[in-house]
Design a protein around this motif. Structure first.
Motif, mmCIF file in Angstrom:
data_model
loop_
_atom_site.group_PDB
_atom_site.id
_atom_site.type_symbol
_atom_site.label_atom_id
_atom_site.label_comp_id
_atom_site.label_asym_id
_atom_site.label_seq_id
_atom_site.Cartn_x
_atom_site.Cartn_y
_atom_site.Cartn_z
ATOM 1 N N PRO A 101 36.779 63.425 -53.147
ATOM 2 C CA PRO A 101 36.365 62.204 -53.837
ATOM 3 C C PRO A 101 37.187 62.422 -55.459
ATOM 4 N N LEU A 102 37.335 61.077 -56.031
ATOM 5 C CA LEU A 102 38.099 61.715 -57.194
ATOM 6 C C LEU A 102 37.501 61.814 -58.434
ATOM 7 N N ALA A 103 37.977 63.089 -59.380
ATOM 8 C CA ALA A 103 37.189 63.380 -59.869
ATOM 9 C C ALA A 103 36.786 62.608 -61.602
ATOM 10 N N GLU A 104 35.401 62.679 -61.787
ATOM 11 C CA GLU A 104 35.244 61.577 -62.832
ATOM 12 C C GLU A 104 36.171 62.027 -64.103
ATOM 13 N N GLY A 105 36.559 60.598 -64.390
ATOM 14 C CA GLY A 105 37.703 60.842 -65.846
ATOM 15 C C GLY A 105 39.006 60.797 -64.877
ATOM 16 N N GLU A 145 40.196 56.188 -62.108
ATOM 17 C CA GLU A 145 38.841 56.432 -62.569
ATOM 18 C C GLU A 145 38.055 56.526 -64.204
ATOM 19 N N PRO A 146 38.040 55.521 -64.953
ATOM 20 C CA PRO A 146 38.062 56.147 -65.916
ATOM 21 C C PRO A 146 36.972 56.045 -66.322
ATOM 22 N N MET A 147 36.873 56.945 -67.170
ATOM 23 C CA MET A 147 35.845 57.842 -67.854
ATOM 24 C C MET A 147 34.624 56.854 -68.370
ATOM 25 N N PRO A 148 33.414 56.643 -68.004
ATOM 26 C CA PRO A 148 32.472 55.223 -68.638
ATOM 27 C C PRO A 148 32.080 55.954 -70.528
ATOM 28 N N ILE A 149 32.113 54.267 -70.294
ATOM 29 C CA ILE A 149 31.742 54.217 -72.112
ATOM 30 C C ILE A 149 30.079 55.423 -72.532
ATOM 31 N N VAL A 150 30.875 56.133 -73.853
ATOM 32 C CA VAL A 150 29.819 56.585 -74.316
ATOM 33 C C VAL A 150 29.211 55.712 -75.614
ATOM 34 N N LEU A 151 27.555 55.513 -75.628
ATOM 35 C CA LEU A 151 27.128 54.979 -77.093
ATOM 36 C C LEU A 151 26.149 55.813 -77.482
ATOM 37 N N GLY A 152 26.229 55.911 -78.715
ATOM 38 C CA GLY A 152 25.432 56.757 -79.256
ATOM 39 C C GLY A 152 23.884 55.971 -80.020
ATOM 40 N N PHE A 153 22.635 55.829 -79.484
ATOM 41 C CA PHE A 153 21.422 54.444 -80.317
ATOM 42 C C PHE A 153 20.565 55.510 -81.405
ATOM 43 N N SER A 154 20.484 55.319 -81.812
ATOM 44 C CA SER A 154 19.538 55.251 -83.638
ATOM 45 C C SER A 154 18.993 54.717 -83.212
ATOM 46 N N GLN A 155 17.108 54.665 -82.473
ATOM 47 C CA GLN A 155 15.980 53.906 -82.465
ATOM 48 C C GLN A 155 15.372 53.998 -83.776
ATOM 49 N N LEU A 156 14.758 53.584 -84.813
ATOM 50 C CA LEU A 156 14.026 53.912 -85.830
ATOM 51 C C LEU A 156 12.988 54.437 -85.524
ATOM 52 N N GLY A 157 12.154 53.697 -84.506
ATOM 53 C CA GLY A 157 10.923 54.707 -84.286
ATOM 54 C C GLY A 157 10.046 53.794 -83.027
ATOM 55 N N THR A 158 8.662 53.943 -82.760
ATOM 56 C CA THR A 158 8.107 53.292 -81.793
ATOM 57 C C THR A 158 6.530 52.388 -82.104
#
Ligand code: AHR
Length: 345
Positions: free
Chosen positions: A43-47, A51-64
């Protein structure tokens, strides 16, 4: 003395022998690691380069705070999943300070892109400068930020709140025929300083001010929640009773609370008092069909697919428009019937 000399010489020669024996093995390990692996064997190692590393998205949601908000979070989580984007989600529980903390933690974790749904418009310049200095692109989602330097974000994806307020105002002008007596309006605003409250309030006023008989009796913040919508509406009824002809609620949840208050007061929402709201949740469409709401201006929470598309395009180095507006409609008791069954939120 001679014996000790011989013992040291023997030990020294052994050590040389061991090191010489090890060298080819170490060299072999290095060269194996550099050799391309045969497909299907390991198996190929991640990255790895294949196999490119998955994009990482940080999401700051204001509330619920509302049904809309929960649907918005779900839409973003589902779309990230589908797009194969790793989502780091932080809920700020209505606190701008917590949004700053989340953003700083995203910077530390070296995410690829940061998305922010800002609780209020003011006060973002310096934190966005920190993000810019870290070289991370920013997408503003749902609500806007007020700032002089527009280079601090790539694009703003969301509704046109001003237009939503205008749509509500146009309906009110058509629904309430001109009168010689004042027609009392009360307003339930969302969160103080938030884009939807500013935009909807301004758009609504811009349209109704043309009619002198449409009089704004009261306008207060109820934070987009049914509980506060009900509390504020109770106060309005105690102060003005039957003089209230129309409620303009900045979202469905507060309108649902207001409906409760009006019924408890002994009046019929939708008949004695005309009810106009914004969002288009399933519960609100049901109230339209029951005749307890008269108009719902749509505000779509389903921003996930547009957001993931924008993230991918940024990562591919493409340029994006500064503003991506969500297309929206209005619902009446007639159009709600077709929509209600398929409403996912
Ligand atoms: O910012 C969008 C608004 O925020 C929605 O109209 C409301 O329901 C939510 O809480």
């Amino acid at each position: 003395m001679k014996n000790r000399f011989n013992l040291v010489t023997v030990l020294f020669l052994c050590l040389i022998g061991v090191l010489t024996a090890c060298e080819p093995a170490a060299q072999q390990m290095v060269s194996q690691a550099n050799e391309p692996k045969e497909a299907g064997l390991q198996p190929l190692a991640e990255g790895s380069p294949n196999e490119p590393m998955p994009i990482v998205l940080g999401f700051s949601q204001l509330g619920t705070e509302s049904t809309w908000r929960l649907a918005n979070t779900r839409s973003i989580q589902d779309a990230a999943n589908e797009a194969g984007i790793t989502l780091l989600y932080e809920n700020a529980e209505q606190s701008q300070e917590k949004q700053f903390e989340a953003i700083r933690s995203f910077i530390k974790q070296k995410v690829d892109v940061i998305a922010i749904a800002p609780v209020i418009e003011q006060g973002w310049e310096s934190i966005l400068l920190e993000v810019k200095q870290a070289g991370i692109p920013v997408i503003i989602v749902d609500r806007m930020v007020e700032m002089s330097d527009s280079s601090l974000y790539v694009t703003f994806i969301g509704s046109d709140f001003y237009e939503e307020g205008r749509k509500a105002g146009k309906y009110v002008k058509d629904k309430l025929t001109e009168s010689s007596k004042p027609l009392g309006i009360v307003e339930l605003k969302g969160t103080e300083g938030s884009t939807p409250s500013i935009g909807r309030g301004n758009g609504f006023r811009e349209v109704i001010q043309a009619r002198k008989d449409l009089v704004m009796l009261e306008s207060a913040y109820a934070d987009f929640t049914p509980r506060q919508g009900k509390e504020v509406m109770k106060k309005y009824l105690q102060a003005h009773g039957g003089d209230i002809r129309l409620v303009f609620s900045h979202n469905d949840d507060m309108a649902i609370g207001a409906i409760d208050a009006i019924e408890e007061y002994g009046l019929e929402p939708g008949k004695d008092i005309i009810m106009v709201s914004v969002d288009g949740t399933r519960q609100a469409l049901e109230k339209l069909i029951e005749g307890k709401l008269n108009l719902v201006v749509e505000c779509s929470p389903l921003l996930g697919p547009n957001l993931m598309q924008a993230v991918k395009e940024i990562m591919e180095g493409r340029s994006l428009p500064k503003r991506i507006v969500t297309p929206e409609t209005v619902f009446t008791e007639v159009t709600a019937v077709d929509e209600v069954e398929n409403r996912p939120y």
